[in-house]
Design a protein around this motif. Structure first.
Motif, short mmCIF file in Angstrom:
data_model
loop_
_atom_site.label_atom_id
_atom_site.label_comp_id
_atom_site.label_asym_id
_atom_site.label_seq_id
_atom_site.Cartn_x
_atom_site.Cartn_y
_atom_site.Cartn_z
N SER A 1 3.58 3.86 -6.69
CA SER A 1 4.06 4.88 -7.63
C SER A 1 4.73 4.25 -8.85
O SER A 1 4.46 4.63 -10.00
N ASP A 5 -1.99 1.43 -5.11
CA ASP A 5 -1.59 2.81 -5.45
C ASP A 5 -0.08 2.98 -5.34
O ASP A 5 0.43 3.93 -4.74
N LYS A 13 0.81 -1.21 0.00
CA LYS A 13 0.00 0.00 0.00
C LYS A 13 0.85 1.27 0.00
O LYS A 13 1.68 1.49 0.87
N GLY A 14 0.64 2.11 -1.02
CA GLY A 14 1.28 3.41 -1.08
C GLY A 14 2.78 3.39 -1.29
O GLY A 14 3.44 4.42 -1.10
N LYS A 58 -1.84 -1.34 -9.06
CA LYS A 58 -3.00 -0.44 -9.20
C LYS A 58 -3.80 -0.36 -7.91
O LYS A 58 -4.12 0.74 -7.42
#
Length: 239
Positions: free
Chosen positions: A201, A199, A163-164, A196
């Motif tokens: 980068s 999220d 995540k992230g 996706k």
């Protein structure tokens, strides 16, 4: 943090290639992640292996740890202090047994959910799904987050793991046609969907089988995220 790809094949190397092995530098903290066949010589071209802050192993399959065996000889000849190796417990691993007899290595057993500090880097282990005990590593330093799956198929908590993240390096060995629920790896499509959903980068698909067409992997991944990339030996990039 800066990532360098030393080897990216699995479970066997391409001609002139190497299986899983990566080098992550965060200031003065130098970490090797996995050390498959052909990786030690490439690592040595970057830094003396005995000067590593640590070696993180995701699991003890040979394509991720074979070069730990010649590393033992290197440490016995050159190391002035022990090398710290972090890895999950696998009592059946012959390489792990060899590591346990080496006086120039300190072996740290890693369990999913555990967080530990390696120099300037904070590492959290997550459970992977593989035929042997295996973990994934989420690494944080310099305000950045880097995630490495090692080998895994779909597993609970996979999105939370990534995540992230600023950078995801993930096992995407299979095409859609060759993947199945009982297989030991994700597909390239799974990796792109993970990137996706979490999220992320940037992401790179690794653990590439020389017998599987890379263009198919890339095409299927880019149907989900157009920025999908495949790992290439020698590539180096900022996280």
């Amino acid at each position: 943090m800066r990532l360098t790809i030393l080897g990216m094949n699995g479970p066997f190397p391409a001609p002139g290639g190497a299986t899983s092995g990566y080098f992550l530098a965060a200031g003065e903290t130098h970490i090797a992640m996995d050390m498959g066949s052909g990786v030690l010589s490439r690592l040595t071209a970057l830094t003396p292996p005995e000067e590593l802050t640590a070696l993180l192993l995701t699991h003890w399959h040979y394509d991720h740890c074979a070069d730990v065996l010649p590393l033992i000889y290197r440490l016995e000849a050159c190391a002035t202090q022990p090398l710290h190796i972090y890895a999950p417990v696998d009592e059946n691993s012959l390489v792990r047994k060899a590591v346990q007899t080496c006086g120039k290595i300190v072996l740290h057993d890693v369990a999913p959910g555990e967080t530990f500090q390696v120099g300037a880097v904070r590492v959290t282990a997550f459970a992977a799904r593989h035929p042997v005990p295996a973990v994934m590593y989420r690494i944080q330093a310099e305000g950045k987050t880097f995630c490495y799956t090692g080998d895994t198929n779909t597993v609970e908590g996979l999105v939370d793991f990534a995540k992230g993240a600023d950078f995801l390096l993930a096992d995407g060995l299979f095409t859609d046609a060759t993947w199945a629920e009982g297989k030991p790896h994700l597909s390239a499509t799974h990796v792109a969907q993970l990137a996706k959903d979490a999220d992320v980068s940037r992401f790179v698909i690794t653990h590439l089988n020389p017998a599987i067409d890379p263009e198919t992997l890339l095409r299927e991944a880019r149907a989900i995220r157009i920025d999908a990339l495949l790992a290439k030996p020698g590539d180096s990039c900022e996280v």
